[in-house]
Design a protein around this motif. Structure first.
Motif, mmCIF file in Angstrom:
data_model
loop_
_atom_site.group_PDB
_atom_site.id
_atom_site.type_symbol
_atom_site.label_atom_id
_atom_site.label_comp_id
_atom_site.label_asym_id
_atom_site.label_seq_id
_atom_site.Cartn_x
_atom_site.Cartn_y
_atom_site.Cartn_z
ATOM 1 N N UNK A 112 0.843 -1.201 0.000
ATOM 2 C CA UNK A 112 0.000 0.000 0.000
ATOM 3 C C UNK A 112 0.877 1.249 0.000
ATOM 4 N N UNK A 113 0.490 2.178 -0.853
ATOM 5 C CA UNK A 113 1.195 3.453 -0.911
ATOM 6 C C UNK A 113 0.199 4.526 -0.504
ATOM 7 N N UNK A 114 0.491 5.175 0.609
ATOM 8 C CA UNK A 114 -0.519 6.018 1.256
ATOM 9 C C UNK A 114 -1.026 7.137 0.361
ATOM 10 N N UNK A 115 -0.207 7.578 -0.582
ATOM 11 C CA UNK A 115 -0.667 8.681 -1.444
ATOM 12 C C UNK A 115 -1.824 8.227 -2.352
ATOM 13 N N UNK A 116 -1.964 6.897 -2.532
ATOM 14 C CA UNK A 116 -3.081 6.383 -3.337
ATOM 15 C C UNK A 116 -4.426 6.603 -2.654
ATOM 16 N N UNK A 117 -4.393 6.950 -1.373
ATOM 17 C CA UNK A 117 -5.650 7.052 -0.625
ATOM 18 C C UNK A 117 -5.895 8.443 -0.054
ATOM 19 N N UNK A 161 2.894 0.672 8.378
ATOM 20 C CA UNK A 161 3.667 1.221 7.263
ATOM 21 C C UNK A 161 4.186 0.123 6.347
ATOM 22 N N UNK A 162 4.452 0.550 5.114
ATOM 23 C CA UNK A 162 4.938 -0.359 4.077
ATOM 24 C C UNK A 162 6.468 -0.385 4.097
ATOM 25 N N UNK A 163 7.034 -1.518 4.419
ATOM 26 C CA UNK A 163 8.482 -1.684 4.369
ATOM 27 C C UNK A 163 8.872 -2.565 3.171
ATOM 28 N N UNK A 164 8.016 -3.585 2.929
ATOM 29 C CA UNK A 164 8.342 -4.581 1.895
ATOM 30 C C UNK A 164 8.516 -3.996 0.511
ATOM 31 N N UNK A 165 7.683 -2.995 0.132
ATOM 32 C CA UNK A 165 7.784 -2.491 -1.244
ATOM 33 C C UNK A 165 7.834 -0.961 -1.270
ATOM 34 N N UNK A 166 8.403 -0.393 -0.209
ATOM 35 C CA UNK A 166 8.425 1.065 -0.133
ATOM 36 C C UNK A 166 9.800 1.547 0.333
ATOM 37 N N UNK A 167 9.853 2.792 0.722
ATOM 38 C CA UNK A 167 11.137 3.376 1.119
ATOM 39 C C UNK A 167 10.991 4.082 2.467
#
Ligand code: AHR
Length: 521
Positions: A112-117, A161-167
């Motif tokens: 999940x990328x928070x800016x998408x929401x 928070x997203x660690x697996x596919x984020x920064x």
């Protein structure tokens, strides 16, 4: 492996702890003979610790009909709603009290990328939910909608928070967006999106199940990433962050030690563990053996919490790290037709499930000094849920037996947990916990036996009760549940209790959860 039904890969990952648990179940599941009198003692002078309201925490994910349909129906829905939130769900949950709510996953969090929401719903990108069936996720329930739900329920928000596919940068920005008061581009964007006041989110998960769906990492790899992410997470506007590192599946001490070793001087505020108790049957058609196997595995949950606490305590400053049971509950065999009809991982909650919930909640009281927070999976329409709707579009919303088990434990919140003694410590023996305030003693009992009505004689050592009342949730049929046609089949009822100074007596029919509330001197 025998306790688990044929599983998808994801279920397998989640269920590994429960599989491990079955290996530890002692042969002797039963201690007491049928229809026995059980003598128990509550040591009112022997305090364990605070029953943190957060032991009754919750978790929601973009999965099946949990968020979409169960909680969020949208403002234009025919289903009665409060600004888009399903009205009946909100009302039931408010009545129960929701101390803390974790979102957006689960496995979903690491994709999940928070800016998408954020921003106008019509402009939010449509993404494929790769974890839960490749459906199109329109992002209409995002950060503002989640915080709005928490405000309605008076729940503390907990963002995963997203660690697996984020920064690290992406997580750092989400924190600024949520918590920075005003004047930065991100905080001004939040204000422009309708929330000038900061959200003041304290709890932040740094990844989820990083050993599995959240990145498939080894503990040392995750520990390295945790440090990279945590170093950029900052307190803004007086909101002190509570960062939660992704802990083990069940009692995997190899992961916990690898994590703690790899963190170096960095210590998170909390470490999460996940523990599901697998079930071999569909929820409403459990066999006796499979029920007993599942209920007995709660002994392993208790043991695992004790082990995991010991691991944390063995590290420098480890004692300050809160142990969080971030996902727990029963994970039964879910037939495809139920999922098609109602949503992925939609599972009924039966009398058996209520007993399982009671066993868990008793454990948390007894281990109050070892735990910080526990979040059942999940709040609506997924796994051991508190509410069920008839699919995302369905008008009905019922309170499950698990909801009612939670309501029986509500009186413990914010009291001090007390040591208790039972005669029968076998996995399916009578389960007990107690807590007190200055004026009140609360004692909860769970009889997990399907074949033994128990008479409980309870001694209150160190105090005298002046009267008292009890409530019980009971159905002799372990597969009994609350349905859309019969929503109140299993609900708590007043139950007779004899109170005589420091002695109390009550009868616990087979498969029951009961709580006594006793005014004390
Ligand atoms: O609760 C369902 C899933 O179980 C969650 O997404 C994940 O964290 C766990 O494997």
């Amino acid at each position: 492996m025998s306790v688990l039904h044929p599983v998808s890969r994801r279920q397998f990952v989640a269920g590994t702890a429960a599989v491990a648990a079955s290996a530890f179940i002692p042969r002797k599941l039963f201690g007491a003979p049928a229809s026995a009198t059980q003598r128990v003692v509550v040591h009112t002078g022997s305090e364990i610790g605070l029953v943190r309201p957060e032991f009754h925490g919750h978790f929601i994910e973009h999965l099946g009909s949990c968020v979409y349909g169960g909680l969020w129906v949208g403002r234009n829905s025919q289903i009665p709603n409060i600004n888009g939130y399903r009205k009946q769900s909100v009302e039931y949950l408010k009545a129960l009290g929701i101390p803390v709510l974790r979102w957006p996953g689960g496995c979903f969090a690491d994709d999940y990328h928070w800016r998408d929401g954020i921003g106008p719903a019509a402009k939010r990108p449509k993404r494929v939910n790769i974890n839960w069936g490749n459906y199109i996720e329109d992002g209409s329930f995002g950060t503002h909608e989640f915080i709005g739900l928490c405000r309605l329920l008076d729940a503390q928000p907990y963002l995963a928070g997203n660690v697996g596919s984020s920064t690290p940068h992406e997580l750092r920005d989400w924190i600024e967006y949520c918590n920075y008061p005003s004047g930065s581009t991100l905080s001004d964007e939040r204000a422009a999106n309708g929330s000038p006041e900061p959200f003041r989110v304290r709890y932040w998960g740094v990844g989820n199940e990083s050993w599995g769906c959240g990145g498939n990492m080894r503990p040392e790899e995750y520990a390295r990433l945790y440090r990279d992410f945590a170093v950029y997470c900052r307190d803004f506007g007086g909101t002190e962050l509570f960062l939660v590192a992704s802990g083990p599946s069940g009692d995997d001490t190899r992961w916990s030690r690898g994590l703690m070793d790899g963190l170096g001087w960095e210590r998170p505020s909390g470490v999460s563990m996940h523990y599901y108790c697998g079930g071999a049957d569909r929820s409403t058609t459990f066999t006796i053996d499979h029920m007993n196997e599942q209920l007995a595995s709660y002994a392993k949950v208790e043991e695992s919490i004790i082990h995991q606490r010991a691991v944390l305590d063995s590290y420098d400053k480890g004692k300050n790290v809160g142990l969080i049971l971030d996902e727990w509950g029963v994970w039964d065999n879910i037939p495809e037709e139920d999922e098609k009809r109602y949503g992925k991982l939609w599972q009924q909650s039966t009398m058996r499930s209520a007993v399982a919930a009671g066993l868990g909640l008793n454990i948390f009281n007894r281990l109050a000094d070892k735990l910080y927070m526990c979040n059942i999976a999940q709040m609506v329409n997924v796994l051991q849920s508190l509410l069920l709707t008839d699919g995302p579009e369905g008008e009905h919303c019922v309170r499950t037996t698990t909801y009612h088990a939670f309501s029986l434990f509500k009186a413990h919140r914010s009291k001090t947990a007390l040591r208790v003694e039972t005669e029968d410590s076998s996995p399916l023996g009578l389960s007990l916990s107690a807590s007190k305030s200055d004026k009140e003693l609360v004692v909860s009992f769970v009889n997990p036996r399907h074949d033994a009505d128990l008479r409980v004689e309870c001694t209150l050592e160190g105090c005298v009760a002046v009267g008292g009342t009890a409530q019980i949730l009971h159905d002799a049929d372990w597969n009994a549940c609350n349905t859309f046609d019969n929503p109140d089949r299993a609900v708590p009822n007043a139950h007779p209790i004899k109170v005589n100074g420091s002695k109390i007596q009550l009868d616990l029919p087979a498969l029951s959860v009961a709580t006594a509330i006793l005014p004390i001197h």
